[in-house]
Scaffold this motif. Structure first.
Motif: not given
Length: 550
Positions: A377-383, A421-431
């Motif tokens: 649920k924390s993951l976000r993808f895009g530019s 040229f390099a989209p990104k994902i940011i998020g977190q682990t369950k911890t």
């Protein structure tokens, strides 16, 4: 903001120090909205636990500290240095230093000696194995032929082995009619896909050598650093399996900037600080080794090219206050980095308004299993422009593939544009630990032609010749050269020509007829522009007194 906090921590060192070594740089207001994982500084991890000691040199700001981290001792002051993993599976640090008791104190650095130190692990303590020779700010890399190169200011050492013997040599540089920005010092190097070498000089100019030992040719005519005020130095460049990376330090503003590029020539600057003094060398219990200066950043790379560890030259006080036989000195310090996830874009066609979903493969690694560890649920993808501010596409589904996971994102909020040229994902682990990662796009060319023109040769009042080189890794396609006469804030196109296909590392000569009669002895301002399909335009501006060369 964290920057203000770090400056406050240093107030105890005195107002004179702050006036001499620190100035406050304004931050863009939108940086306050960056999420965890947006800034490069977010990748610094707590230091590995080691031998903690109070009874050693250094001010109270760096005591107690881990004395088995990097390299330090009572005998020498150390500076610069880069670590590589050798064929023997040991870690090799090439660092410079001078006797701590030297009468000039820290200002003995021009008489630095380069040392070869080794360790069974990447953190330390590194122990000197042998002495290589005079030199300052060493950086080691491998040339195309496999030989090891240790760059030092004004030259380099060459060997067939990480253990030497070493032979001192000097590089050849061709500025190619361009001004050398701030001279050729503090050079940093990255290996390109074909084994050639890209170099960035202290001033931010980009240079390319076909072998790493052959002539370095200047490609740019202006610095590639962020277009902001700053006293820039200490660039470090590297390439991983996705893109090129560049960090440069504003030593007076005490802020470093992080940049990315698909080809090493055209750069974008990510928001936020790359690193700051006083908050990156932190122990697991929260204790901070608050070094006054962090300079000469280098990175240790893994098999994918990812930066997994940073090492800095650090000093506990003002350089002027590091005197012989005193409590102050400098060392080389190592800090682990979050390398980022290994990501693969599975969509084969460009993402458009009609694209409904994006599929990304997240690879499992040692101590990391996506299905077990990720908070989906924390993951976000895009530019990066979206994801760094907490926006981007959300997860709408997953598919299991062995230990790997295919994560499906709703494509609507990704905001991936044509120049991405390099989209990104940011998020977190369950911890709650931060995760991030970049990925390549199957439809983007990551080894494009790099066409670069020299200054035209004037044959007559209306006849010119221009030499165009290709420093890219493939033959160029359809392209065009345009010559503009610049007068104040206006410019007029006075000549143009189609550029035929140019192979990698080859050159073509173009004949141009001008619509402007160029007068011999008159000074002109020109702009040369090269246009290529699907690539950014490149420009070269110069002033010249017209002289006919027949």
């Amino acid at each position: 903001m964290k920057f203000v906090f770090s400056v406050v921590l240093l107030l105890g060192l005195g107002n004179v120090m702050l006036n001499a070594q620190v100035t406050t740089r304004p931050r863009p207001a939108e940086w306050n909205n960056l999420v965890k994982g947006a800034r490069f500084i977010d990748r610094f991890l707590p230091m590995r636990e080691g031998k903690l000691s109070k009874g050693v040199w250094g001010g109270n700001n760096v005591l107690p500290r881990y004395i088995d981290n990097g390299i330090e001792d009572e005998e020498r002051s150390y500076w610069g240095g880069k670590i590589i993993k050798g064929p023997d599976q040991k870690y090799h640090l090439y660092v410079c230093g001078w006797p701590e008791k030297s009468p000039k104190g820290h200002h003995t650095w021009p008489e630095s000696i380069v040392y070869h130190a080794i360790c069974d692990n990447s953190v330390g303590p590194y122990v000197i194995r042998d002495t290589i020779g005079p030199g300052h700010n060493p950086e080691v890399f491998q040339a195309k032929n496999g030989k090891y190169v240790i760059y030092v200011i004004d030259g380099y050492y060459l060997s067939d082995s990480v253990n030497g013997p070493w032979t001192y040599k000097t590089f050849d540089f061709d500025a190619r009619d361009r001004k050398i920005i701030e001279g050729l010092t503090n050079l940093t190097f990255a290996k390109r896909e074909d084994g050639s070498t890209l170099m960035v000089c202290r001033g931010g100019g980009v240079w390319i050598s076909e072998t790493g030992l052959s002539t370095y040719n200047q490609i740019t005519d202006k610095r590639v650093y962020p277009d902001v005020e700053g006293e820039f130095e200490d660039p470090v460049v590297w390439r991983d399996h996705v893109q090129y990376h560049l960090i440069v330090n504003d030593w007076l503003g005490r802020i470093a900037f992080y940049q990315r590029s698909k080809d090493g020539v055209h750069w974008v600057t990510d928001p936020g600080e790359a690193y700051l003094p006083g908050i990156i060398s932190v122990h697991k219990d929260g204790l901070c080794e608050n070094w006054f200066k962090y300079e000469r950043l280098k990175v240790l790379q893994d098999e994918y090219g990812r930066a997994v560890q940073a090492n800095f030259a650090v000093i506990d006080t003002l350089k002027n206050e590091d005197l012989p036989n005193d409590r102050h000195s400098s060392k080389n310090l190592t800090i682990p980095l979050n390398p980022g996830m290994l990501l693969t874009m599975l969509n084969e066609k460009p993402i458009t308004a009609e694209t409904k979903e994006v599929r990304v493969l997240i690879q499992a690694e040692k101590d990391f299993k996506p299905s077990r560890d990720l908070d989906l649920k924390s993951l976000r993808f895009g530019s990066s422009e979206e994801v760094n501010y907490g926006k981007g596409s959300k997860v709408v589904g997953t598919l299991q593939k062995g230990n790997e996971m295919i994560v499906i994102f709703d494509a609507k909020a990704s905001h991936i544009k044509g120049d991405e040229f390099a989209p990104k994902i940011i998020g977190q682990t369950k911890t709650g630990d931060m995760v991030f990662g970049y990925m390549r796009l199957p439809w983007v060319d990551y080894t494009p032609p790099i066409l670069s023109a020299r200054k035209p040769i004037v044959r007559s009042s209306a006849s010119l010749e221009v030499l165009v080189d290709n420093y890219g890794l493939k033959t160029s396609g359809k392209s065009k050269l345009e010559l503009y006469l610049v007068e104040g804030d206006k410019q007029r196109l006075i000549a143009h020509a189609d550029i035929p296909a140019v192979k990698s590392y080859e050159q073509v000569k173009l004949a141009l007829n001008t619509s402007e009669q160029l007068q011999e002895g008159k000074n002109y301002h020109f702009k040369l522009r090269i246009k290529m399909e699907n690539e950014p335009d490149t420009e070269f501006t110069y002033s010249d007194t017209c002289k006919y060369i027949r």
